[in-house]
Design a protein around this motif. Structure first.
Motif, PDB file in Angstrom:
ATOM      1  N   ALA A  67       8.573 -43.574  44.154  1.00  0.00           N
ATOM      2  CA  ALA A  67       9.852 -44.212  44.459  1.00  0.00           C
ATOM      3  C   ALA A  67      10.655 -44.460  43.191  1.00  0.00           C
ATOM      4  N   MET A  68      10.006 -44.965  42.152  1.00  0.00           N
ATOM      5  CA  MET A  68      10.716 -45.233  40.901  1.00  0.00           C
ATOM      6  C   MET A  68      11.185 -43.943  40.241  1.00  0.00           C
ATOM      7  N   ASN A  69      10.358 -42.898  40.308  1.00  0.00           N
ATOM      8  CA  ASN A  69      10.781 -41.609  39.757  1.00  0.00           C
ATOM      9  C   ASN A  69      11.979 -41.055  40.520  1.00  0.00           C
ATOM     10  N   ASN A  70      11.956 -41.222  41.847  1.00  0.00           N
ATOM     11  CA  ASN A  70      13.078 -40.728  42.654  1.00  0.00           C
ATOM     12  C   ASN A  70      14.355 -41.503  42.353  1.00  0.00           C
ATOM     13  N   LEU A  71      14.238 -42.822  42.204  1.00  0.00           N
ATOM     14  CA  LEU A  71      15.418 -43.620  41.873  1.00  0.00           C
ATOM     15  C   LEU A  71      15.992 -43.215  40.523  1.00  0.00           C
ATOM     16  N   ALA A  72      15.101 -42.974  39.563  1.00  0.00           N
ATOM     17  CA  ALA A  72      15.572 -42.540  38.245  1.00  0.00           C
ATOM     18  C   ALA A  72      16.267 -41.185  38.341  1.00  0.00           C
ATOM     19  N   ALA A  73      15.691 -40.284  39.145  1.00  0.00           N
ATOM     20  CA  ALA A  73      16.293 -38.952  39.298  1.00  0.00           C
ATOM     21  C   ALA A  73      17.647 -39.046  39.987  1.00  0.00           C
ATOM     22  N   ILE A  74      17.745 -39.923  40.998  1.00  0.00           N
ATOM     23  CA  ILE A  74      19.017 -40.085  41.702  1.00  0.00           C
ATOM     24  C   ILE A  74      20.087 -40.630  40.764  1.00  0.00           C
ATOM     25  N   GLY A  75      19.708 -41.587  39.919  1.00  0.00           N
ATOM     26  CA  GLY A  75      20.660 -42.111  38.943  1.00  0.00           C
ATOM     27  C   GLY A  75      21.165 -41.033  38.006  1.00  0.00           C
ATOM     28  N   GLY A  76      20.291 -40.100  37.663  1.00  0.00           N
ATOM     29  CA  GLY A  76      20.702 -39.012  36.783  1.00  0.00           C
ATOM     30  C   GLY A  76      21.629 -38.013  37.438  1.00  0.00           C
ATOM     31  N   GLN A  77      21.647 -37.991  38.782  1.00  0.00           N
ATOM     32  CA  GLN A  77      22.500 -37.036  39.486  1.00  0.00           C
ATOM     33  C   GLN A  77      23.980 -37.329  39.300  1.00  0.00           C
ATOM     34  N   PHE A  78      24.302 -38.561  38.917  1.00  0.00           N
ATOM     35  CA  PHE A  78      25.713 -38.884  38.732  1.00  0.00           C
ATOM     36  C   PHE A  78      26.299 -38.174  37.503  1.00  0.00           C
ATOM     37  N   ASN A  79      25.424 -37.653  36.669  1.00  0.00           N
ATOM     38  CA  ASN A  79      25.875 -36.844  35.527  1.00  0.00           C
ATOM     39  C   ASN A  79      25.587 -35.368  35.755  1.00  0.00           C
ATOM     40  N   ASN A  80      25.283 -35.024  36.994  1.00  0.00           N
ATOM     41  CA  ASN A  80      24.981 -33.635  37.320  1.00  0.00           C
ATOM     42  C   ASN A  80      26.231 -32.769  37.126  1.00  0.00           C
ATOM     43  N   PRO A  81      26.116 -31.659  36.392  1.00  0.00           N
ATOM     44  CA  PRO A  81      27.296 -30.816  36.142  1.00  0.00           C
ATOM     45  C   PRO A  81      27.948 -30.313  37.432  1.00  0.00           C
ATOM     46  N   TYR A  82      27.126 -30.036  38.445  1.00  0.00           N
ATOM     47  CA  TYR A  82      27.708 -29.521  39.686  1.00  0.00           C
ATOM     48  C   TYR A  82      28.581 -30.579  40.354  1.00  0.00           C
ATOM     49  N   LEU A  83      28.052 -31.821  40.411  1.00  0.00           N
ATOM     50  CA  LEU A  83      28.847 -32.886  41.015  1.00  0.00           C
ATOM     51  C   LEU A  83      30.112 -33.160  40.205  1.00  0.00           C
ATOM     52  N   SER A  84      29.997 -33.060  38.890  1.00  0.00           N
ATOM     53  CA  SER A  84      31.179 -33.258  38.051  1.00  0.00           C
ATOM     54  C   SER A  84      32.206 -32.149  38.278  1.00  0.00           C
ATOM     55  N   SER A  85      31.713 -30.937  38.543  1.00  0.00           N
ATOM     56  CA  SER A  85      32.634 -29.816  38.747  1.00  0.00           C
ATOM     57  C   SER A  85      33.434 -29.964  40.033  1.00  0.00           C
ATOM     58  N   ILE A  86      32.897 -30.744  40.999  1.00  0.00           N
ATOM     59  CA  ILE A  86      33.635 -30.954  42.233  1.00  0.00           C
ATOM     60  C   ILE A  86      34.956 -31.671  41.952  1.00  0.00           C
ATOM     61  N   LEU A  87      34.933 -32.570  40.974  1.00  0.00           N
ATOM     62  CA  LEU A  87      36.141 -33.308  40.618  1.00  0.00           C
ATOM     63  C   LEU A  87      37.103 -32.472  39.785  1.00  0.00           C
ATOM     64  N   SER A  88      36.563 -31.636  38.921  1.00  0.00           N
ATOM     65  CA  SER A  88      37.424 -30.905  37.993  1.00  0.00           C
ATOM     66  C   SER A  88      37.538 -29.417  38.299  1.00  0.00           C
ATOM     67  N   GLY A  89      36.541 -28.854  38.965  1.00  0.00           N
ATOM     68  CA  GLY A  89      36.543 -27.419  39.213  1.00  0.00           C
ATOM     69  C   GLY A  89      37.217 -27.063  40.523  1.00  0.00           C
ATOM     70  N   ALA A  90      37.409 -25.772  40.736  1.00  0.00           N
ATOM     71  CA  ALA A  90      38.067 -25.268  41.937  1.00  0.00           C
ATOM     72  C   ALA A  90      37.046 -25.074  43.050  1.00  0.00           C
ATOM     73  N   THR A  91      37.433 -25.465  44.248  1.00  0.00           N
ATOM     74  CA  THR A  91      36.605 -25.224  45.420  1.00  0.00           C
ATOM     75  C   THR A  91      36.923 -23.841  45.982  1.00  0.00           C
TER      76      THR A  91
END
Length: 271
Positions: A65-89
């Motif tokens: 559970a703690m490893n998953n929470l840490a991994a989820i927190g790191g997803q907010f810096n995921n390049p793919y998620l960041s590209s949704i805001l700045s990149g073209a769909t």
């Protein structure tokens, strides 16, 4: 016979000692208690250091559970998620020209359809004028210009409005696609967070149970290590309850001796 010290405000200190001994019927029990206590101490009974585990390890569920929470927190810096805001769909890539207004007034299909409509209208007007014997006349040309101009103006106005609507729809579709991706990512991360939190809650229950078991084992070890002393304490409590306290204590008290002459004579005279 006691001595008296006369004089105003004089004091004497007296020490009294009281001796308490167990009754005769209990003397043997107290002697046995002292003997057993000495034997327990000499034989090294009790007082040992517990070297076993005292803190339970985290359960696998808590660790995951703690490893998953840490991994989820790191997803907010995921390049793919960041590209949704700045990149073209995909919608933006496919509709970018239409969304930019590039085709307003430059729709080749519309121009082809408009030209065909104007040609058909001109053919119909010329045929009518020819039947009236006025083909090629000034009136024929005036009717053509007027009728064809009206058709072209109306069609261009309608197409312009349609082009604007198409542009706005394309922008809205692009925005909805991007928002949908963001909502999808947020829902995914939220679901993963909730799942990890549920795992953490379940793991906490397992961790508490493991700690309770360790504490129980530790207490059992302490009880066993001090078994002799605990039994001897039961005997002592029973003896004290039945035979009372024993031993000796001393206390000092001050006695006032400063009686005035008038008070002494009054006592001697019975007054």
């Amino acid at each position: 016979m006691g001595s008296h010290v006369f004089g105003k405000n004089s004091h004497t200190q007296q020490t009294s000692t009281s001796q308490y001994s167990p009754p005769d019927w209990a003397r043997g029990l107290f002697e046995r208690f002292a003997s057993d206590a000495s034997n327990l101490y000499n034989n090294g009974q009790g007082g040992h250091a517990y070297t076993g585990q005292r803190v339970a390890d985290l359960s696998d569920m808590s660790k995951n559970a703690m490893n998953n929470l840490a991994a989820i927190g790191g997803q907010f810096n995921n390049p793919y998620l960041s590209s949704i805001l700045s990149g073209a769909t995909s919608s933006q890539n496919n509709l970018s020209d239409l969304a930019s207004g590039k085709y307003i007034g430059h729709n080749s299909d519309f121009q082809t359809a408009l030209n065909n409509g104007l040609n058909d209208a001109a053919t119909t007007i010329n045929s009518q004028m020819s039947g009236a014997g006025r083909y090629g006349s000034g009136a024929n040309n005036a009717v053509l210009a007027n009728r064809l101009g009206t058709i072209a103006s109306s069609a261009n106005a309608l197409q312009y409005n349609q082009d604007i609507a198409n542009m706005m729809n394309a922008n809205g579709q692009i925005d909805r696609a991007r928002l949908g991706q963001l909502n999808g990512a947020a829902n995914m991360l939220g679901a993963q967070s909730n799942n990890a939190a549920a795992q953490l809650h379940g793991g906490a229950m397992l961790d508490k149970n493991a700690q309770d078991k360790l504490n129980s084992n530790w207490q059992s070890w302490l009880d066993k290590d001090n078994e002799g002393w605990n039994r001897l304490q039961l005997l002592k409590d029973a003896m004290n309850s039945a035979a009372g306290r024993y031993g000796s204590d001393s206390a000092q008290r001050s006695v006032s001796g400063g009686q005035g002459w008038g008070s002494i004579f009054s006592k001697l005279l019975g007054k």
